[in-house]
Structure formats: structure tokens, C-alpha cells
Design a protein around this motif. Structure first.
Motif, PDB file in Angstrom:
ATOM      1  N   CYS A  78      42.231  42.869  39.284  1.00 20.45           N
ATOM      2  CA  CYS A  78      40.822  42.856  39.691  1.00 20.45           C
ATOM      3  C   CYS A  78      40.363  41.442  40.026  1.00 20.45           C
ATOM      4  O   CYS A  78      39.665  41.238  41.013  1.00 20.45           O
ATOM      5  CB  CYS A  78      39.960  43.455  38.579  1.00 20.45           C
ATOM      6  SG  CYS A  78      38.254  43.714  39.084  1.00 20.45           S
TER       7      CYS A  78
ATOM      8  N   HIS B 160      39.187  41.923  43.593  1.00 14.79           N
ATOM      9  CA  HIS B 160      37.783  42.327  43.632  1.00 14.79           C
ATOM     10  C   HIS B 160      36.858  41.191  43.220  1.00 14.79           C
ATOM     11  O   HIS B 160      35.667  41.285  43.407  1.00 14.79           O
ATOM     12  CB  HIS B 160      37.534  43.534  42.709  1.00 14.79           C
ATOM     13  CG  HIS B 160      38.447  44.692  43.013  1.00 14.79           C
ATOM     14  ND1 HIS B 160      38.920  45.534  42.039  1.00 14.79           N
ATOM     15  CD2 HIS B 160      38.980  45.119  44.186  1.00 14.79           C
ATOM     16  CE1 HIS B 160      39.716  46.450  42.601  1.00 14.79           C
ATOM     17  NE2 HIS B 160      39.778  46.211  43.897  1.00 14.79           N
TER      18      HIS B 160
ATOM     19  N   CYS C  48      35.520  44.913  37.665  1.00 17.88           N
ATOM     20  CA  CYS C  48      34.455  45.542  38.445  1.00 17.88           C
ATOM     21  C   CYS C  48      34.299  47.006  38.048  1.00 17.88           C
ATOM     22  O   CYS C  48      35.101  47.538  37.293  1.00 17.88           O
ATOM     23  CB  CYS C  48      34.775  45.431  39.929  1.00 17.88           C
ATOM     24  SG  CYS C  48      36.146  46.490  40.434  1.00 17.88           S
TER      25      CYS C  48
ATOM     26  N   CYS D 228      37.369  49.287  38.614  1.00 19.72           N
ATOM     27  CA  CYS D 228      38.465  49.048  37.679  1.00 19.72           C
ATOM     28  C   CYS D 228      38.103  49.503  36.265  1.00 19.72           C
ATOM     29  O   CYS D 228      38.962  49.985  35.529  1.00 19.72           O
ATOM     30  CB  CYS D 228      38.849  47.568  37.687  1.00 19.72           C
ATOM     31  SG  CYS D 228      39.651  47.096  39.230  1.00 19.72           S
TER      32      CYS D 228
END
Ligand SMILES: [Zn+2]
Length: 119
Positions: free
Chosen positions: A23, A27, A35, A38
Motif C-alpha cells: 500500500c 496507494h 488505505c 487495503c
């Protein structure tokens, strides 16, 4: 956390570590926490682990004869593991070591076990 055994808790911590690595790289959650997508995946993974019949003897999920993940989540897991797997050794050396041993474990499918008991 409601996971029954240390083995399942460890599997979940490994999962958290891998999702965290993935992540952060893909992200870029700003506060370092995974996030929403996830976190949702981790929630799903934890649910599956809670239902895992192997408990302490569990192999790693990749080696498990029961494919309990739904197709979409399994694909998500595959992508995350492929990226984060090799990076775990540096970030979480102890977890990757224990993960290596868990990987060596062999289990049989519950159906096979039942068949064997019937003789
Ligand atoms: Zn994410």
C-alpha cells in the motif's frame, strides 16, 4: 483481534506487513496507515483466518489446499504477495523467517482426511 491461535495471529501479522509494504508503494496513504481498499482486504483476510480449520498446523495461505478466498480477493492477494513477498525479508526479517517454516508444512484437504479415516 479474535484469531484463535498464535499461528493464525502470526499469519495475519505477516499479511498486515505485506499489505503495508504494498500500500505504501502503490496507494501512498499519507499517514502511513493502509488505505481504505487495503484495510478492507485485511478485514476479509482476517475473517477467512478466523474460519480456518487448520489452526496451529496451518500452512501458508498460498500452499493451502482449501482455496477459501473469493476470486477477486484471491487475485488481490496474489498481486500484493508478488510485490511485497521479496521485500518482507528486509522489512520484517523475523516474520519472513517464521513464514518460511510455515511454508514447509504439509496438510491434507479435510475431504482427504475424512476419506482416510473411513479407510
Ligand atoms: Zn492501499
Amino acid at each position: 483481534m479474535t484469531l484463535q491461535t498464535r499461528r493464525l495471529q502470526r499469519e495475519f501479522r505477516t499479511m498486515q506487513g505485506m499489505v503495508g509494504i504494498y500500500c505504501r508503494a502503490h496507494h501512498a496513504a499519507d499517514d502511513g496507515a493502509p488505505c481504505g481498499e487495503c484495510r478492507e482486504f485485511l478485514g476479509y483476510a482476517e475473517q477467512r483466518l478466523e474460519k480456518c480449520p487448520y489452526g496451529e498446523a496451518k500452512p501458508t495461505c498460498a500452499k493451502c489446499p482449501i482455496h477459501c478466498y473469493k476470486r477477486a480477493q484471491r487475485e488481490q492477494a496474489r498481486v500484493i504477495m508478488r510485490y511485497a513477498g521479496p521485500r518482507m525479508t528486509l522489512r520484517h526479517p523475523w516474520l519472513s523467517l517464521t513464514h518460511l517454516f510455515d511454508k514447509l508444512r504439509r496438510v491434507e484437504h479435510p475431504m482427504e482426511a475424512r476419506r482416510r479415516q473411513r479407510g
